[in-house]
Design a protein around this motif. Structure first.
Motif, PDB file in Angstrom:
ATOM      1  N   GLU A  74       0.656  -0.970  -0.111  1.00 15.70           N
ATOM      2  CA  GLU A  74       0.307  -0.143  -0.228  1.00 15.70           C
ATOM      3  C   GLU A  74       1.509   1.098   0.057  1.00 15.70           C
ATOM      4  N   ASP A  78       1.102   4.084  -3.130  1.00 13.95           N
ATOM      5  CA  ASP A  78       0.671   5.175  -3.018  1.00 13.95           C
ATOM      6  C   ASP A  78       2.267   6.465  -3.433  1.00 13.95           C
ATOM      7  N   ASN A 177      -2.843   3.817  -6.243  1.00  9.95           N
ATOM      8  CA  ASN A 177      -1.917   4.329  -7.120  1.00  9.95           C
ATOM      9  C   ASN A 177      -2.564   5.993  -6.366  1.00  9.95           C
ATOM     10  N   PRO A 178      -2.125   7.255  -5.875  1.00  8.89           N
ATOM     11  CA  PRO A 178      -2.155   8.142  -5.849  1.00  8.89           C
ATOM     12  C   PRO A 178      -3.074   8.735  -6.916  1.00  8.89           C
TER      13      PRO A 178
END
Length: 209
Positions: A74, A78, A177-178
């Motif tokens: 995670e 990120d 993902n952002p």
């Protein structure tokens, strides 16, 4: 020829070569789009090697449990995937524009590093590269293996896992993902549509900068 003359001649050759090279750089600049010269490559790779103390051989204090790997995954998706890609290949828009290029984390060059070396790189970054420091500032010593940043130690676990990562895991990472506000709005519209809502409106065409 006397020895001191040879030394002086050698110094002069180096100075002249450096002056010519500096002139070329001034004329052409340091664009990241250009392939670097062997001198730049040598300096960058040397900086990477010197950035990590030779005695830094700590063992990861965290076990590769499913929960720890999930936390590392995670955090990687990120914070790291934007340059390193979800699979660790470095094949991203930002990764391709950096020099030195992000290493393929699945390769032996990365996997053969000790846990401590990987952790140190994450915590402290690498000068003369695009790798910033992500640590809180307190780097553990060899006698205190449980100290330091927990998230970064779990990142090390996930980096070890990258050579065996599955397609299912990569798909799951895409959700982590952002995302921009537009991406989130589009996903929400798609979810509403799949759940029986209205057909999502097409995304408005905007100007790209």
């Amino acid at each position: 020829m006397k020895r001191w003359k040879i030394v002086v001649l050698g110094v002069l050759v180096v100075v002249v070569a450096a002056a010519i090279y500096a002139d070329v750089l001034v004329r052409h600049g340091f664009s990241a789009r250009d392939n670097p010269s062997w001198i730049e490559a040598f300096a960058a790779n040397l900086a990477k090697r010197l950035a990590i103390p030779a005695t830094y051989r700590m063992k990861n204090p965290y076990a590769p449990t499913a929960a720890n790997l999930r936390e590392g995954e995670e955090h990687f998706a990120d914070h790291c995937a934007i340059c390193h890609a979800n699979d660790g290949s470095g094949d991203t828009l930002f990764g391709k524009g950096l020099y030195p290029k992000p290493p393929d984390m699945r390769s032996a060059e990365t996997q053969n590093k000790s846990d401590g070396e990987l952790y140190y790189t994450i915590e402290n970054g690498v000068r003369l590269s695009g790798m910033p420091a992500f640590g809180p500032g307190a780097v553990p010593t060899s006698g205190d293996q449980g100290a330091g940043d927990t998230e970064n130690w779990k990142l090390v676990l996930f980096i070890r896992h990258l050579p065996q990562i599955t397609s299912e895991e990569l798909e799951e990472m895409k959700k982590l993902n952002p995302k921009t506000e537009a991406d989130r709005a589009e996903e929400q519209q798609e979810d509403e549509f799949l759940n029986g809502g209205k057909v999502p409106a097409p995304a408005a065409e905007g100007h790209h900068h």
